[in-house]
Design a protein around this motif. Structure first.
Motif, short mmCIF file in Angstrom:
data_model
loop_
_atom_site.label_atom_id
_atom_site.label_comp_id
_atom_site.label_asym_id
_atom_site.label_seq_id
_atom_site.Cartn_x
_atom_site.Cartn_y
_atom_site.Cartn_z
N ARG A 1 30.92 96.37 23.20
CA ARG A 1 30.05 96.83 24.28
C ARG A 1 28.88 97.56 23.67
NH1 ARG A 1 30.63 102.05 24.13
NH2 ARG A 1 32.55 102.94 23.35
N ALA A 2 27.77 97.57 24.35
CA ALA A 2 26.60 98.31 23.90
C ALA A 2 26.79 99.78 24.20
CB ALA A 2 25.35 97.79 24.59
N GLY A 3 26.31 100.63 23.32
CA GLY A 3 26.41 102.07 23.55
C GLY A 3 25.50 102.84 22.61
N GLY B 1 24.01 100.76 19.45
CA GLY B 1 24.75 99.83 18.62
C GLY B 1 25.85 99.16 19.43
N ALA B 2 26.63 98.32 18.77
CA ALA B 2 27.78 97.66 19.39
C ALA B 2 29.03 98.44 19.00
CB ALA B 2 27.88 96.22 18.91
N PHE B 3 29.91 98.64 19.96
CA PHE B 3 31.14 99.39 19.75
C PHE B 3 32.32 98.56 20.24
CE2 PHE B 3 27.69 102.30 19.98
CZ PHE B 3 27.94 103.19 18.95
N ALA B 4 33.43 98.63 19.51
CA ALA B 4 34.62 97.87 19.88
C ALA B 4 35.17 98.35 21.21
CB ALA B 4 35.68 97.99 18.79
N SER B 5 35.51 97.39 22.07
CA SER B 5 36.14 97.70 23.36
C SER B 5 37.66 97.82 23.21
CB SER B 5 35.85 96.61 24.39
OG SER B 5 34.47 96.46 24.56
N ARG B 6 38.17 97.29 22.12
CA ARG B 6 39.61 97.27 21.84
C ARG B 6 39.77 97.11 20.33
NH1 ARG B 6 38.16 92.63 24.28
NH2 ARG B 6 38.98 93.29 26.27
N PHE B 7 40.99 97.21 19.85
CA PHE B 7 41.25 97.00 18.42
C PHE B 7 40.95 95.54 18.09
CE2 PHE B 7 44.12 95.60 15.03
CZ PHE B 7 43.68 96.42 14.01
N ILE B 8 40.20 95.32 17.01
CA ILE B 8 39.86 93.98 16.55
C ILE B 8 40.44 93.83 15.14
CG2 ILE B 8 38.01 92.34 16.07
CD1 ILE B 8 36.22 94.03 17.96
N SER C 1 9.86 80.44 6.61
CA SER C 1 10.02 79.56 7.78
C SER C 1 9.52 80.27 9.03
CB SER C 1 11.50 79.19 7.96
OG SER C 1 11.67 78.46 9.16
N SER C 2 9.01 79.51 9.98
CA SER C 2 8.57 80.09 11.25
C SER C 2 9.71 80.13 12.27
CB SER C 2 7.40 79.29 11.81
OG SER C 2 7.81 77.97 12.12
N LEU C 3 10.87 79.54 11.93
CA LEU C 3 12.01 79.47 12.84
C LEU C 3 12.75 80.80 12.90
CD1 LEU C 3 13.97 77.73 14.60
CD2 LEU C 3 15.23 77.29 12.48
N LEU C 4 13.10 81.24 14.11
CA LEU C 4 13.95 82.39 14.32
C LEU C 4 15.15 81.97 15.14
CD1 LEU C 4 11.51 85.25 15.36
CD2 LEU C 4 12.79 85.06 13.23
N LEU C 5 16.30 82.54 14.86
CA LEU C 5 17.50 82.34 15.65
C LEU C 5 17.90 83.71 16.19
CD1 LEU C 5 19.38 79.96 13.19
CD2 LEU C 5 18.09 79.33 15.23
N CYS C 6 17.86 83.84 17.51
CA CYS C 6 18.07 85.14 18.14
C CYS C 6 19.35 85.14 18.97
CB CYS C 6 16.88 85.49 19.03
SG CYS C 6 15.33 85.55 18.13
N PRO C 7 20.30 86.04 18.66
CA PRO C 7 21.53 86.12 19.43
C PRO C 7 21.26 86.51 20.89
CG PRO C 7 21.72 87.35 17.39
CD PRO C 7 20.28 86.97 17.54
N THR C 8 22.10 86.00 21.78
CA THR C 8 21.93 86.27 23.21
C THR C 8 23.01 87.20 23.75
OG1 THR C 8 23.22 84.33 23.82
CG2 THR C 8 20.84 84.02 23.58
N THR C 9 23.86 87.74 22.89
CA THR C 9 24.94 88.64 23.33
C THR C 9 24.79 89.98 22.63
OG1 THR C 9 26.43 87.95 21.55
CG2 THR C 9 26.50 86.67 23.60
N ALA C 10 25.72 90.89 22.90
CA ALA C 10 25.69 92.22 22.29
C ALA C 10 25.87 92.16 20.77
CB ALA C 10 26.76 93.12 22.91
N VAL C 11 26.18 90.99 20.23
CA VAL C 11 26.33 90.88 18.77
C VAL C 11 25.04 91.31 18.06
CG1 VAL C 11 25.63 88.47 18.49
CG2 VAL C 11 27.34 89.40 16.99
N SER C 12 23.92 91.20 18.73
CA SER C 12 22.66 91.62 18.12
C SER C 12 22.62 93.13 17.87
CB SER C 12 21.46 91.19 18.98
OG SER C 12 21.53 91.84 20.24
N LEU C 13 23.52 93.87 18.49
CA LEU C 13 23.54 95.33 18.31
C LEU C 13 24.47 95.78 17.20
CD1 LEU C 13 23.59 96.40 22.07
CD2 LEU C 13 21.66 96.46 20.48
N ILE C 14 25.15 94.83 16.54
CA ILE C 14 26.05 95.21 15.46
C ILE C 14 25.21 95.72 14.29
CG2 ILE C 14 27.71 94.39 13.75
CD1 ILE C 14 28.74 92.41 15.84
#
Length: 158
Positions: free
Chosen positions: A41-43, A53-60, A106-119
Protein backbone atom coordinates in the motif's frame (compact mmCIF):
# COMPACT_ATOMS: atom_id res chain seq x y z
CA UNK A 1 -10.40 4.21 -20.25
CA UNK A 2 -13.32 5.30 -22.37
CA UNK A 3 -15.67 2.50 -23.44
CA UNK A 4 -15.96 1.77 -27.12
CA UNK A 5 -18.58 1.99 -28.54
CA UNK A 6 -19.74 5.09 -26.69
CA UNK A 7 -23.16 3.47 -26.21
CA UNK A 8 -21.50 1.48 -23.40
CA UNK A 9 -20.89 4.67 -21.41
CA UNK A 10 -24.02 4.09 -19.30
CA UNK A 11 -22.78 0.63 -18.31
CA UNK A 12 -19.36 2.12 -17.48
CA UNK A 13 -21.03 4.72 -15.29
CA UNK A 14 -22.88 1.95 -13.43
CA UNK A 15 -20.03 -0.53 -12.85
CA UNK A 16 -16.85 1.45 -13.52
CA UNK A 17 -14.95 1.94 -16.76
CA UNK A 18 -12.30 -0.72 -16.11
CA UNK A 19 -14.90 -3.42 -15.45
CA UNK A 20 -16.91 -2.30 -18.47
CA UNK A 21 -14.06 -2.82 -20.94
CA UNK A 22 -12.19 -5.74 -19.36
CA UNK A 23 -13.25 -9.36 -19.54
CA UNK A 24 -14.39 -10.64 -16.17
CA UNK A 25 -13.06 -14.04 -15.16
CA UNK A 26 -14.34 -16.80 -12.91
CA UNK A 27 -12.98 -17.33 -9.40
CA UNK A 28 -11.28 -20.54 -10.61
CA UNK A 29 -9.52 -18.63 -13.40
CA UNK A 30 -8.40 -15.94 -10.95
CA UNK A 31 -7.07 -18.56 -8.51
CA UNK A 32 -5.00 -20.15 -11.29
CA UNK A 33 -3.86 -17.00 -13.11
CA UNK A 34 -4.38 -13.96 -10.92
CA UNK A 35 -1.73 -12.01 -9.07
CA UNK A 36 -2.34 -10.23 -5.79
CA UNK A 37 -2.21 -6.44 -6.08
CA UNK A 38 -2.78 -5.60 -2.43
CA UNK A 39 0.44 -6.93 -0.86
CA UNK A 40 1.61 -3.33 -0.71
CA UNK A 41 0.00 0.00 0.00
CA UNK A 42 1.12 3.57 -0.53
CA UNK A 43 2.04 5.51 2.58
CA UNK A 44 4.28 8.14 4.15
CA UNK A 45 7.54 6.93 5.65
CA UNK A 46 8.40 7.47 9.30
CA UNK A 47 12.02 8.01 8.21
CA UNK A 48 12.70 11.77 8.21
CA UNK A 49 12.68 13.29 4.70
CA UNK A 50 12.06 9.88 3.07
CA UNK A 51 8.67 10.91 1.67
CA UNK A 52 6.16 8.43 0.27
CA UNK A 53 6.78 4.80 -0.44
CA UNK A 54 5.25 1.32 -0.69
CA UNK A 55 4.64 -0.59 2.53
CA UNK A 56 3.77 -4.25 3.02
CA UNK A 57 0.11 -4.90 3.84
CA UNK A 58 1.01 -8.35 5.18
CA UNK A 59 4.06 -10.58 5.61
CA UNK A 60 5.66 -11.28 2.22
CA UNK A 61 7.98 -14.31 2.30
CA UNK A 62 11.43 -13.98 0.72
CA UNK A 63 11.31 -14.79 -2.99
CA UNK A 64 7.58 -14.05 -3.27
CA UNK A 65 6.04 -11.63 -5.73
CA UNK A 66 5.61 -8.33 -3.95
CA UNK A 67 3.36 -7.00 -6.70
CA UNK A 68 2.96 -7.42 -10.43
CA UNK A 69 3.92 -4.32 -12.35
CA UNK A 70 1.86 -3.82 -15.50
CA UNK A 71 3.75 -1.30 -17.62
CA UNK A 72 2.61 1.49 -19.89
CA UNK A 73 5.03 2.05 -22.74
CA UNK A 74 5.85 5.64 -23.54
CA UNK A 75 7.54 5.81 -26.91
CA UNK A 76 9.17 9.24 -26.50
CA UNK A 77 10.44 10.19 -23.06
CA UNK A 78 11.11 13.73 -24.32
CA UNK A 79 7.35 14.28 -24.04
CA UNK A 80 7.98 14.61 -20.30
CA UNK A 81 10.53 17.39 -20.58
CA UNK A 82 9.33 20.72 -19.28
CA UNK A 83 10.38 24.08 -20.63
CA UNK A 84 10.37 26.65 -17.87
CA UNK A 85 11.43 30.16 -18.73
CA UNK A 86 12.78 32.99 -16.67
CA UNK A 87 15.80 33.74 -14.49
CA UNK A 88 17.12 30.68 -12.70
CA UNK A 89 15.03 28.20 -14.66
CA UNK A 90 16.58 25.33 -16.53
CA UNK A 91 14.96 22.71 -18.72
CA UNK A 92 13.64 20.05 -16.35
CA UNK A 93 11.56 16.89 -16.46
CA UNK A 94 8.36 15.71 -14.85
CA UNK A 95 8.65 13.75 -11.61
CA UNK A 96 6.95 10.75 -13.25
CA UNK A 97 10.26 9.92 -14.96
CA UNK A 98 11.73 8.99 -11.56
CA UNK A 99 9.31 6.06 -11.43
CA UNK A 100 9.75 4.68 -14.95
CA UNK A 101 12.29 2.30 -16.46
CA UNK A 102 14.36 3.37 -19.42
CA UNK A 103 17.84 3.57 -20.88
CA UNK A 104 19.84 6.69 -21.63
CA UNK A 105 20.32 5.60 -25.27
CA UNK A 106 16.60 4.97 -25.90
CA UNK A 107 13.51 7.17 -26.02
CA UNK A 108 11.34 4.29 -24.71
CA UNK A 109 10.04 4.40 -21.13
CA UNK A 110 8.20 1.64 -19.29
CA UNK A 111 6.09 3.07 -16.47
CA UNK A 112 4.44 0.89 -13.79
CA UNK A 113 0.72 1.40 -13.27
CA UNK A 114 0.50 0.06 -9.69
CA UNK A 115 1.93 0.99 -6.28
CA UNK A 116 5.07 -0.94 -7.28
CA UNK A 117 6.37 2.40 -8.57
CA UNK A 118 6.60 3.53 -4.93
CA UNK A 119 8.99 0.76 -3.88
CA UNK A 120 12.15 2.44 -2.67
CA UNK A 121 15.39 0.53 -2.52
CA UNK A 122 18.29 0.91 -0.19
CA UNK A 123 21.67 0.47 -1.85
CA UNK A 124 22.91 -1.27 1.28
CA UNK A 125 19.77 -3.17 2.39
CA UNK A 126 18.04 -4.41 -0.74
CA UNK A 127 14.93 -6.39 0.11
CA UNK A 128 13.18 -6.60 -3.28
CA UNK A 129 14.07 -6.93 -6.93
CA UNK A 130 12.42 -6.27 -10.26
CA UNK A 131 12.31 -9.13 -12.72
CA UNK A 132 10.48 -9.96 -15.93
CA UNK A 133 7.60 -12.38 -15.64
CA UNK A 134 8.44 -15.91 -16.72
CA UNK A 135 4.91 -16.35 -18.05
CA UNK A 136 4.74 -17.76 -21.57
CA UNK A 137 2.30 -14.93 -22.33
CA UNK A 138 5.05 -12.39 -21.67
CA UNK A 139 6.34 -11.22 -25.05
CA UNK A 140 9.59 -10.00 -23.49
CA UNK A 141 10.64 -13.66 -23.22
CA UNK A 142 10.54 -13.88 -27.01
CA UNK A 143 13.97 -13.06 -28.50
CA UNK A 144 12.28 -11.57 -31.59
CA UNK A 145 10.38 -9.08 -29.41
CA UNK A 146 13.65 -7.87 -27.92
CA UNK A 147 14.98 -7.09 -31.40
CA UNK A 148 11.96 -5.05 -32.56
CA UNK A 149 12.30 -1.33 -33.22
CA UNK A 150 10.23 1.21 -31.32
CA UNK A 151 8.07 1.64 -34.43
CA UNK A 152 7.37 -2.10 -34.52
CA UNK A 153 6.55 -2.17 -30.81
CA UNK A 154 4.24 0.81 -31.19
CA UNK A 155 2.38 -0.74 -34.13
CA UNK A 156 1.80 -4.11 -32.44
CA UNK A 157 -1.98 -4.40 -31.84
CA UNK A 158 -1.51 -6.61 -28.76
Amino acid sequence: LIPNPLQDITRAADIGSSRAILNEHSINWLMANGKCLDNIRAGVSTIPAAGRGAFASRFIPKGSIVSPAPLVQIMNKDAFKLDMYGPGYERSQQLLLNYCFGHKHSSLLLCPTTAVSLINHSRDNKNAEYKWSDSSANKVNDKHFLMESLEQLNSDPQ
